[in-house]
Design an enzyme around this catalytic site. Structure first.
Site, PDB file in Angstrom:
ATOM      1  N   LYS A 186      20.054  36.854   9.784  1.00 52.84           N
ATOM      2  CA  LYS A 186      19.199  38.041   9.913  1.00 52.84           C
ATOM      3  C   LYS A 186      18.885  38.184  11.389  1.00 52.84           C
ATOM      4  O   LYS A 186      17.981  37.548  11.916  1.00 52.84           O
ATOM      5  CB  LYS A 186      17.917  37.840   9.096  1.00 52.84           C
ATOM      6  CG  LYS A 186      17.302  39.108   8.536  1.00 52.84           C
ATOM      7  CD  LYS A 186      16.901  40.113   9.607  1.00 52.84           C
ATOM      8  CE  LYS A 186      15.591  39.754  10.271  1.00 52.84           C
ATOM      9  NZ  LYS A 186      15.277  40.671  11.403  1.00 52.84           N
ATOM     10  N   GLU A 189      15.710  42.850  15.034  1.00 54.48           N
ATOM     11  CA  GLU A 189      15.842  44.313  15.065  1.00 54.48           C
ATOM     12  C   GLU A 189      16.120  44.794  16.489  1.00 54.48           C
ATOM     13  O   GLU A 189      16.588  45.916  16.679  1.00 54.48           O
ATOM     14  CB  GLU A 189      14.575  44.975  14.489  1.00 54.48           C
ATOM     15  CG  GLU A 189      13.241  44.571  15.094  1.00 54.48           C
ATOM     16  CD  GLU A 189      12.662  43.261  14.528  1.00 54.48           C
ATOM     17  OE1 GLU A 189      13.434  42.434  14.004  1.00 54.48           O
ATOM     18  OE2 GLU A 189      11.444  43.068  14.628  1.00 54.48           O
ATOM     19  N   GLY A 239      11.561  32.267  16.636  1.00 52.82           N
ATOM     20  CA  GLY A 239      10.783  33.467  16.929  1.00 52.82           C
ATOM     21  C   GLY A 239       9.405  33.110  17.445  1.00 52.82           C
ATOM     22  O   GLY A 239       9.164  31.973  17.880  1.00 52.82           O
ATOM     23  N   GLY A 240       8.502  34.063  17.385  1.00 55.81           N
ATOM     24  CA  GLY A 240       7.162  33.863  17.917  1.00 55.81           C
ATOM     25  C   GLY A 240       6.310  32.997  16.985  1.00 55.81           C
ATOM     26  O   GLY A 240       6.583  32.894  15.783  1.00 55.81           O
ATOM     27  N   GLU A 242       3.259  33.477  15.917  1.00 55.02           N
ATOM     28  CA  GLU A 242       2.558  34.223  14.859  1.00 55.02           C
ATOM     29  C   GLU A 242       3.510  34.499  13.693  1.00 55.02           C
ATOM     30  O   GLU A 242       3.106  34.412  12.530  1.00 55.02           O
ATOM     31  CB  GLU A 242       1.978  35.532  15.410  1.00 55.02           C
ATOM     32  CG  GLU A 242       0.765  35.324  16.324  1.00 55.02           C
ATOM     33  CD  GLU A 242      -0.276  34.363  15.720  1.00 55.02           C
ATOM     34  OE1 GLU A 242      -0.676  34.581  14.568  1.00 55.02           O
ATOM     35  OE2 GLU A 242      -0.678  33.399  16.407  1.00 55.02           O
ATOM     36  N   THR A 243       4.781  34.816  13.984  1.00 55.76           N
ATOM     37  CA  THR A 243       5.762  35.010  12.907  1.00 55.76           C
ATOM     38  C   THR A 243       5.959  33.701  12.153  1.00 55.76           C
ATOM     39  O   THR A 243       6.046  33.686  10.924  1.00 55.76           O
ATOM     40  CB  THR A 243       7.109  35.511  13.484  1.00 55.76           C
ATOM     41  OG1 THR A 243       6.857  36.644  14.304  1.00 55.76           O
ATOM     42  CG2 THR A 243       8.083  35.891  12.396  1.00 55.76           C
ATOM     43  N   GLY A 244       5.999  32.605  12.895  1.00 56.22           N
ATOM     44  CA  GLY A 244       6.165  31.297  12.259  1.00 56.22           C
ATOM     45  C   GLY A 244       5.052  31.004  11.271  1.00 56.22           C
ATOM     46  O   GLY A 244       5.292  30.491  10.172  1.00 56.22           O
ATOM     47  N   GLU A 261      11.384  27.262  15.164  1.00 57.03           N
ATOM     48  CA  GLU A 261      11.477  27.048  16.620  1.00 57.03           C
ATOM     49  C   GLU A 261      10.727  28.213  17.254  1.00 57.03           C
ATOM     50  O   GLU A 261      11.178  29.357  17.190  1.00 57.03           O
ATOM     51  CB  GLU A 261      12.946  26.996  17.058  1.00 57.03           C
ATOM     52  CG  GLU A 261      13.649  25.787  16.469  1.00 57.03           C
ATOM     53  CD  GLU A 261      15.077  25.601  16.945  1.00 57.03           C
ATOM     54  OE1 GLU A 261      15.393  25.988  18.089  1.00 57.03           O
ATOM     55  OE2 GLU A 261      15.876  25.074  16.179  1.00 57.03           O
ATOM     56  N   CYS A 295      12.343  30.910  25.728  1.00 52.75           N
ATOM     57  CA  CYS A 295      11.240  30.139  25.114  1.00 52.75           C
ATOM     58  C   CYS A 295      10.788  29.005  26.022  1.00 52.75           C
ATOM     59  O   CYS A 295       9.609  28.692  26.083  1.00 52.75           O
ATOM     60  CB  CYS A 295      11.661  29.616  23.746  1.00 52.75           C
ATOM     61  SG  CYS A 295      13.193  28.659  23.795  1.00 52.75           S
ATOM     62  N   GLU A 396       1.726  33.043  25.812  1.00 52.19           N
ATOM     63  CA  GLU A 396       3.133  33.265  26.163  1.00 52.19           C
ATOM     64  C   GLU A 396       3.314  34.754  26.494  1.00 52.19           C
ATOM     65  O   GLU A 396       3.227  35.597  25.606  1.00 52.19           O
ATOM     66  CB  GLU A 396       4.033  32.880  24.989  1.00 52.19           C
ATOM     67  CG  GLU A 396       5.506  32.985  25.329  1.00 52.19           C
ATOM     68  CD  GLU A 396       6.415  32.761  24.120  1.00 52.19           C
ATOM     69  OE1 GLU A 396       6.184  33.373  23.069  1.00 52.19           O
ATOM     70  OE2 GLU A 396       7.382  31.985  24.255  1.00 52.19           O
TER      71      GLU A 396
HETATM   72  P1  NAD Z   1       9.560  37.587  16.539  1.00 53.21           P
HETATM   73  O1  NAD Z   1       8.737  36.490  15.976  1.00 53.21           O
HETATM   74  O2  NAD Z   1       8.937  38.902  16.758  1.00 53.21           O
HETATM   75  O3  NAD Z   1      10.851  37.863  15.616  1.00 53.21           O
HETATM   76  C1  NAD Z   1      11.770  36.819  15.319  1.00 53.21           C
HETATM   77  C2  NAD Z   1      12.518  37.186  14.036  1.00 53.21           C
HETATM   78  O4  NAD Z   1      11.617  37.109  12.932  1.00 53.21           O
HETATM   79  C3  NAD Z   1      13.082  38.613  14.018  1.00 53.21           C
HETATM   80  O5  NAD Z   1      14.372  38.596  13.428  1.00 53.21           O
HETATM   81  C4  NAD Z   1      12.096  39.360  13.129  1.00 53.21           C
HETATM   82  O6  NAD Z   1      12.633  40.472  12.468  1.00 53.21           O
HETATM   83  C5  NAD Z   1      11.731  38.278  12.126  1.00 53.21           C
HETATM   84  N1  NAD Z   1      10.457  38.475  11.423  1.00 53.21           N
HETATM   85  C6  NAD Z   1       9.394  39.209  11.822  1.00 53.21           C
HETATM   86  N2  NAD Z   1       8.406  39.111  10.910  1.00 53.21           N
HETATM   87  C7  NAD Z   1       8.850  38.300   9.927  1.00 53.21           C
HETATM   88  C8  NAD Z   1       8.284  37.798   8.727  1.00 53.21           C
HETATM   89  N3  NAD Z   1       7.044  38.123   8.338  1.00 53.21           N
HETATM   90  N4  NAD Z   1       9.001  36.964   7.954  1.00 53.21           N
HETATM   91  C9  NAD Z   1      10.266  36.604   8.340  1.00 53.21           C
HETATM   92  N5  NAD Z   1      10.856  37.052   9.459  1.00 53.21           N
HETATM   93  C10 NAD Z   1      10.164  37.879  10.256  1.00 53.21           C
HETATM   94  O7  NAD Z   1      10.157  36.989  17.889  1.00 53.21           O
HETATM   95  P2  NAD Z   1      11.010  37.745  18.994  1.00 53.21           P
HETATM   96  O8  NAD Z   1      10.110  38.646  19.745  1.00 53.21           O
HETATM   97  O9  NAD Z   1      12.247  38.269  18.388  1.00 53.21           O
HETATM   98  O10 NAD Z   1      11.448  36.508  19.920  1.00 53.21           O
HETATM   99  C11 NAD Z   1      10.674  35.988  20.951  1.00 53.21           C
HETATM  100  C12 NAD Z   1       9.948  34.739  20.508  1.00 53.21           C
HETATM  101  O11 NAD Z   1      10.886  33.761  20.054  1.00 53.21           O
HETATM  102  C13 NAD Z   1       9.192  34.087  21.647  1.00 53.21           C
HETATM  103  O12 NAD Z   1       7.944  33.655  21.176  1.00 53.21           O
HETATM  104  C14 NAD Z   1      10.060  32.893  22.008  1.00 53.21           C
HETATM  105  O13 NAD Z   1       9.368  31.837  22.634  1.00 53.21           O
HETATM  106  C15 NAD Z   1      10.586  32.502  20.664  1.00 53.21           C
HETATM  107  N6  NAD Z   1      11.792  31.700  20.803  1.00 53.21           N
HETATM  108  C16 NAD Z   1      11.719  30.367  20.541  1.00 53.21           C
HETATM  109  C17 NAD Z   1      12.839  29.557  20.735  1.00 53.21           C
HETATM  110  C18 NAD Z   1      12.789  28.066  20.479  1.00 53.21           C
HETATM  111  O14 NAD Z   1      13.837  27.444  20.453  1.00 53.21           O
HETATM  112  N7  NAD Z   1      11.630  27.478  20.288  1.00 53.21           N
HETATM  113  C19 NAD Z   1      14.031  30.123  21.172  1.00 53.21           C
HETATM  114  C20 NAD Z   1      14.062  31.505  21.423  1.00 53.21           C
HETATM  115  C21 NAD Z   1      12.941  32.283  21.228  1.00 53.21           C
END
Ligand code: NAD
Length: 490
Positions: A186, A189, A239-240, A242-244, A261, A295, A396
């Site tokens: 997935k 977007e 991802g971020g 808060e999403t985690g 992650e 990240c 961040e």
């Molecule tokens: P994001 O959290 O906005 O989105 C990440 C993914 O999660 C997207 O595909 C999004 O559609 C999906 N998503 C959103 N809401 C969701 C939900 N409720 N349930 C399941 N999936 C959902 O992050 P972003 O803006 O795309 O990426 C940037 C973030 O990612 C930064 O915080 C960065 O530090 C982090 N990141 C971490 C690592 C790592 O290895 N730790 C690597 C790269 C990026």
């Protein structure tokens, strides 16, 4: 690069890849893929829905339960991965272009770093598939022994961010597949293009249907559906934070295996005895590569008071000479940030830093010179006179903004470095090996760079974020289940 006609990406919409077939969603909707350098649409893609996720999960489930993939030997799976590596290798330029127009990475940096890393991911896990490891332990009385094996999780949902879509997809999906799982990718977007193009390589490499599925779309509900789906065995999110947190809550009902992650606010500590010239160069790379949208970016720079002025002077001088511009131009250092909304978020943080009382010594604005004014370009920005409690030192920002903090003692540096909710990475600069190792030992972070910032992605040495930066392991075993078998000897 500019002499090549790249209009092919606009010729028809990218399609979803489900059960080995490229298809439109049932509702036929499209979404725009927008170039952050111009805010113009450069391609369209089928806009996946929850129903498409369900179809992809059914295909992946069937491929895992009834198809050949998990039953192949590691050597056989490795051959498929090797084919993808070769196909990717033959199309480096195309993929570098896609990352540039989709997420604003410079072509030169993608060719130099992300692409070799992406190819290496497939090659590495192709070999790893043949040697997934195990363990044998004799029992105390000698009449038993115990062996421990690693088995695939099953159907894995891999949810990706936009900030390194190609390399991340390649590393994660290669590990998932080498382990014998099937996968639904997935993409973000805001960063789907290279993942959608990658789907074509899996088709060309003749993967059995349903082993790899790619469902892109603009609705964040797609990820949520994957997490909630009862037929998905594991969800891995990059991802971020808060999403985690949301993913953890969404996964509760199905007691799903989850690997996260997440974000970082990483310190780069420069002690008085550091090689200052080297440290300045690496600090710039650490803070501003990919516009600080990494990240592990070194977004907090901790300087010992005795070298503070000297370091800062050199930093400002060198950062002021970074070239902001066209991602296709080999001499560009700073490209655009991902979206207008993200640009606003970064500019809001710059305004917050000013309100909090920190001082900008370089940058601080959106670039307004044409043609860059059409894109999401922000000047590389340096804040000084910040305190560790300020928002610009805690949150961040994920943009080209570095917050400089001053320290007197080693203990104070360690205390400031650890005093954030994140724990992803840290840089340490000193010529004193005792100090280097002692400080590394005190860092509450998963990835430490001694006298450098960043390292080639070491697939052999993956790391898990500490604190709010992640849970759930890394590398291939993250995508595998342990099983322990106890054998009574006759
Ligand atoms: P994001 O959290 O906005 O989105 C990440 C993914 O999660 C997207 O595909 C999004 O559609 C999906 N998503 C959103 N809401 C969701 C939900 N409720 N349930 C399941 N999936 C959902 O992050 P972003 O803006 O795309 O990426 C940037 C973030 O990612 C930064 O915080 C960065 O530090 C982090 N990141 C971490 C690592 C790592 O290895 N730790 C690597 C790269 C990026």
């Amino acid at each position: 690069m500019s002499t090549i006609d790249w209009n092919w990406i606009q010729s028809k919409p990218y399609q979803l890849f489900i059960d080995g077939i490229f298809r439109a969603g049932p509702e036929g909707g499209l979404f725009d893929i927008i170039n952050p350098a111009t805010n113009r649409t450069i391609a369209t893609a089928c806009d996946g829905t929850r129903a498409d996720i369900d179809l992809a999960v059914a295909a992946a489930r069937d491929a895992f339960d009834n198809g050949p993939w998990p039953r192949l030997t590691g050597k056989e799976r490795g051959r498929y991965l090797g084919r993808v590596a070769a196909l990717l290798d033959a199309q480096r330029e195309k993929f570098a272009f896609l990352e540039a127009v989709d997420v604003g990475k410079t072509v030169a940096r993608t060719l130099d770093y992300a692409l070799p890393q992406a190819i290496d991911g497939f090659e590495y896990y192709a070999a790893k598939a043949r040697n997934l490891g195990g363990e044998i332990r004799p029992a105390p009385e000698g009449r038993f022994f115990n062996y421990r094996v690693w088995e695939p999780m099953g159907v894995v949902g891999e949810i990706l961010p936009w900030n390194g879509p190609l390399m991340m997809a390649c590393h994660k999906v290669a590990a998932i597949l080498a382990a014998g799982n099937t996968v639904i990718i997935k993409p973000s977007e805001h960063g789907s293009l290279s993942n959608l193009e990658l789907a074509k390589l899996f088709a060309e490499a003749d993967f059995p249907p349903g082993v790899v599925n790619v469902v892109a779309g603009q609705n964040r509900e797609l990820g949520a559906r994957l997490v909630e789906h009862p037929e998905v065995d594991m969800v891995s999110l990059t991802g971020g934070t808060e999403t985690g947190k949301k993913v953890l809550r969404q996964a509760a009902n199905t007691v799903k295996k989850v690997a996260l992650e997440l974000g970082g606010k990483n310190p780069n500590i420069i002690f008085a005895d550091a090689d200052i010239d080297e440290a300045v160069q690496w600090a710039i790379y650490g803070a501003f590569a990919d516009q600080g949208q990494i990240c592990v970016s070194g977004s907090r720079l901790l300087l010992h008071e005795s070298i503070y002025e000297q370091f800062l002077e050199s930093l400002i001088d060198k950062v002021s000479r970074l070239k902001i511009g066209d991602t296709m131009d080999d001499t560009t250092d700073i490209g655009p940030v991902i979206t207008r909304a993200h640009e606003k978020k970064i500019l809001d943080y710059i305004a917050l830093g000013r309100q909090e009382g920190a001082r900008i010594v370089l940058g601080g604005h959106k670039v307004l010179d044409p043609p860059l004014d059409q894109g999401n370009y922000i000047e590389p920005t340096i804040f000084i006179e910040a305190t560790p409690a300020m928002g610009i030192a805690q949150d961040e920002i994920f943009g080209p903004v570095v917050t400089v903090l001053r320290f007197k003692t080693d203990e104070e540096a360690i205390q400031i470095a650890n005093d954030v909710s994140y724990g992803l990475a840290a840089g340490i600069w000193t010529r004193d090996i005792d100090r280097a190792l002692r400080t590394a030992g005190h860092m509450r972070a998963g990835q430490i760079y001694l006298n450098s910032y960043f390292s080639p992605a070491m697939l052999d040495s993956p790391t898990e974020g500490h604190k709010h930066s992640g849970i759930g392991g890394t590398g291939i075993h993250k995508y595998m289940q342990e099983k322990s078998v106890f054998v009574r000897l006759g």
